[in-house]
Each structure stands twice: as C-alpha cells, then as structure tokens.
Design a protein around this motif. Structure first.
Motif, PDB file in Angstrom:
ATOM      1  N   TRP A  44      -1.708  10.082   7.612  1.00  0.00           N
ATOM      2  CA  TRP A  44      -0.038   9.262   7.705  1.00  0.00           C
ATOM      3  C   TRP A  44       0.475  10.964   7.232  1.00  0.00           C
ATOM      4  O   TRP A  44       1.418  11.160   7.839  1.00  0.00           O
ATOM      5  CB  TRP A  44      -0.412   9.191   5.406  1.00  0.00           C
ATOM      6  N   ARG A  45      -0.416  12.460   7.062  1.00  0.00           N
ATOM      7  CA  ARG A  45       0.858  13.418   7.547  1.00  0.00           C
ATOM      8  C   ARG A  45       0.878  13.340   8.722  1.00  0.00           C
ATOM      9  O   ARG A  45       2.271  13.762   9.194  1.00  0.00           O
ATOM     10  CB  ARG A  45      -0.460  14.391   7.816  1.00  0.00           C
ATOM     11  N   HIS A  77       9.953   4.226   2.059  1.00  0.00           N
ATOM     12  CA  HIS A  77       9.171   3.240   1.395  1.00  0.00           C
ATOM     13  C   HIS A  77      10.399   1.764   2.094  1.00  0.00           C
ATOM     14  O   HIS A  77      10.163   0.080   1.840  1.00  0.00           O
ATOM     15  CB  HIS A  77       8.432   2.273   0.850  1.00  0.00           C
ATOM     16  N   ARG A  78      11.790   1.882   1.695  1.00  0.00           N
ATOM     17  CA  ARG A  78      12.899   0.950   1.626  1.00  0.00           C
ATOM     18  C   ARG A  78      13.025   0.745   3.499  1.00  0.00           C
ATOM     19  O   ARG A  78      14.174  -0.545   3.847  1.00  0.00           O
ATOM     20  CB  ARG A  78      14.218   1.608   1.257  1.00  0.00           C
ATOM     21  N   TRP A  79      13.013   1.301   4.802  1.00  0.00           N
ATOM     22  CA  TRP A  79      12.853   1.105   6.212  1.00  0.00           C
ATOM     23  C   TRP A  79      11.306   1.285   6.634  1.00  0.00           C
ATOM     24  O   TRP A  79      11.735   1.169   7.960  1.00  0.00           O
ATOM     25  CB  TRP A  79      14.142   2.123   6.374  1.00  0.00           C
ATOM     26  N   ASP A  80      10.090   1.695   6.096  1.00  0.00           N
ATOM     27  CA  ASP A  80       9.243   2.275   6.214  1.00  0.00           C
ATOM     28  C   ASP A  80       7.769   1.029   6.174  1.00  0.00           C
ATOM     29  O   ASP A  80       7.765   1.597   5.198  1.00  0.00           O
ATOM     30  CB  ASP A  80       9.399   3.205   6.856  1.00  0.00           C
ATOM     31  N   ARG A  81       7.722   0.420   7.019  1.00  0.00           N
ATOM     32  CA  ARG A  81       6.187  -0.150   6.163  1.00  0.00           C
ATOM     33  C   ARG A  81       5.217   0.125   6.049  1.00  0.00           C
ATOM     34  O   ARG A  81       4.693  -0.368   4.944  1.00  0.00           O
ATOM     35  CB  ARG A  81       6.175  -0.994   7.601  1.00  0.00           C
ATOM     36  N   ASP A  93       3.892   0.397   2.712  1.00  0.00           N
ATOM     37  CA  ASP A  93       1.704  -0.217   2.579  1.00  0.00           C
ATOM     38  C   ASP A  93       1.211   0.624   1.694  1.00  0.00           C
ATOM     39  O   ASP A  93       0.257  -0.047   0.896  1.00  0.00           O
ATOM     40  CB  ASP A  93       1.336  -0.592   3.860  1.00  0.00           C
ATOM     41  N   TRP A  94       1.720   2.440   1.779  1.00  0.00           N
ATOM     42  CA  TRP A  94       0.914   3.123   1.073  1.00  0.00           C
ATOM     43  C   TRP A  94       1.508   3.052  -0.551  1.00  0.00           C
ATOM     44  O   TRP A  94       1.176   2.963  -1.508  1.00  0.00           O
ATOM     45  CB  TRP A  94       1.658   4.119   1.348  1.00  0.00           C
TER      46      TRP A  94
END
Ligand SMILES: O=C(O)CCC(=O)C(=O)O
Length: 263
Positions: free
Chosen positions: A30-31, A68-72, A76-77
């Motif tokens: 994630w980093r 989270h509104r534009w990145d899956r 998911d996280w």
C-alpha cells in the motif's frame, strides 16, 4: 484475534493499537502503491493542488482524500474484513458504515496536524465516528507519530481556537487543560490504531529525514442517522450505499492552511 483487553482499553482510553493487523509486506504494497499514485499526478480531493517544486513538503506530497471513490485498492482496504471485525467488536457488535479514506505522506520537514476531534468535522448523530489509522512507515516521535489525549472520548465537540500554522497544516485546534498529557503512539508498518472520533488527537511536525506515511479509514456508528455532507455516501461494509441525513456543519477533515513561516 481481538481480546477483551483490547476492547476494555478502547472503552477506557478511547483508542487501542492492533499490532501487526496487517503484515509488513501488505503495508509495503500500500505504501508503494499510493506513493506511485501521488507522484503520478493530481486527483479529486487535492484541494491545494500538487506542486513538485514547492518549498512546503506538504505541497509536494499533499494528503490524498476519498481515494475509495475512484480507486479500487483504496475501496478494498476501507472495507477490509480484518478492519471490519475490529471495528464491529470495538463498537459493541454493530457493523459501522465506511465514509472516508485518507493517505498522509508527511515527508521530512512536513508540518503536523494540530490537536482536534474528528467528530468536529464528521458531525455524526446519534453517536460518533471511529478511525482506523494504519502505519505504512515506522511512526515515532521524530517523524511526527499520532499523539492522543487518553480518555477525552467523552468530551463534547469543543469550540476551536486558531492553531499555530508554522507547526500545523490545519488552522484550528482545541484548547487543552493545563495538565493535559498527550501520549505519542509509536507504530510499525501494518499496525492499526483505532480511535474514537471524539478523542482529542493530533501530530507534531516531521523532524526526521524519513517519511511518515499512513492510510486512514473513517467510519461511523451503524445506528447513525446523519453525518456531514462531505462524507456522503456512507457505505456498508459489503460496499452497498446507505442513505443518511445531512448533519449540520462539519466538512473536510481539517482545512488546509499555508504556513505562516517556514516549517
Ligand atoms: O496523521 C496525522 O498526522 C493526523 C491524522 C488525523 O488526525 C486523523 O486521521 O484524524
């Protein structure tokens, strides 16, 4: 496994750290993923823009918001079952709704965020909000780890006063009693700090030569009826949308302020 001690500590102090909830490899993924995204351009929510040539480290690496509104990957996280399990247990068994993601890069030399209550911004009613704040780098006093005021979670939403914007990238803070002792929370990548949204917390500037990255989810109690418009739509942990009323006031979690002097 969430033991009774963790829940008791959360109830008593308003926060608890789930050590190693995610492993170091997941945190590294994630980093690197979000750092690459940040370095690749600008996104919705970059309210102050991105300026790779700025003297202010926070303009070179501004925090990302509502990814989270534009990145899956961010979505998911936010809805990750390990987070859901902890949140539901800490909230006494009722599943929360997810409302916000944020990524703080906090590069070397970056200002911190003056002490505040998240509920000041989210305005959840009834109840409050809760944060899951995951370390992506080691976070300690040198690079500006989070600092909590234990047992302030039952305080009402306080009236704000101006913050010192040489030290904080937000322009308001809350007045603290003279004997208030903030507790720094040292964390390793993959540790998750859960804290009550009414708890007073903040962070000092990054005085090290290391980044202090963290991925943050904000949630609201599952019997809430309203929260500030900025956080709509709320999501159930299965990703479906919940209709909530619009709370009075509130807004984005901390309004940006340009430094009044060099950080
Ligand atoms: O990461 C920080 O320095 C501040 C974060 C914070 O206050 C929050 O997530 O509510």
């Amino acid at each position: 496994m969430i033991d009774d001690r963790a829940k008791r500590s959360f109830d008593e102090h308003g926060y608890v750290v789930a050590r190693g909830l995610f492993d170091a490899e997941e945190a590294t993924f994630w980093r690197d993923y979000f750092t690459r995204l940040r370095e690749a351009g600008a996104y919705p929510g970059d309210v102050v823009g991105v300026d790779p040539d700025s003297n202010d480290p926070l303009k070179r690496y501004p925090r990302m918001i509502h990814m989270h509104r534009w990145d899956r990957v961010a979505l998911d996280w936010l809805l990750e079952p390990r987070l859901g399990k902890w949140l539901t247990t800490l909230l006494g068994g009722l599943e929360p709704y997810a409302v916000q993601t944020m990524l703080y890069f906090k590069p070397p030399g970056a200002r911190g965020q003056a002490v505040h209550q998240d509920q000041y911004y989210l305005r959840v009613q009834p109840g409050t909000c809760i944060a899951a704040w995951m370390a992506l780098d080691r976070c300690d006093e040198e690079n500006g780890c989070l600092e909590m005021l234990p047992s302030s979670q039952d305080w009402p939403v306080l009236c704000t006063i101006p913050a010192d914007t040489t030290q904080s990238f937000t322009d308001v803070t809350v007045p603290l009693p003279e004997d208030a002792q903030l507790v720094p929370v040292v964390m390793e990548p993959g540790d998750v700090l859960f804290f009550n949204g009414s708890l007073v917390h903040g962070s000092e500037p990054n005085r090290s030569d290391r980044f202090r990255r963290s991925l943050v989810g904000h949630y609201i109690e599952g019997d809430a009826l309203e929260c500030a418009l900025w956080y709509h739509p709320a999501l159930r942990l299965d990703g479906s949308t919940v209709e909530l009323e619009q709370g009075r006031g509130g807004g984005a979690c901390g309004e940006w302020s340009t430094a009044t002097a060099d950080p």
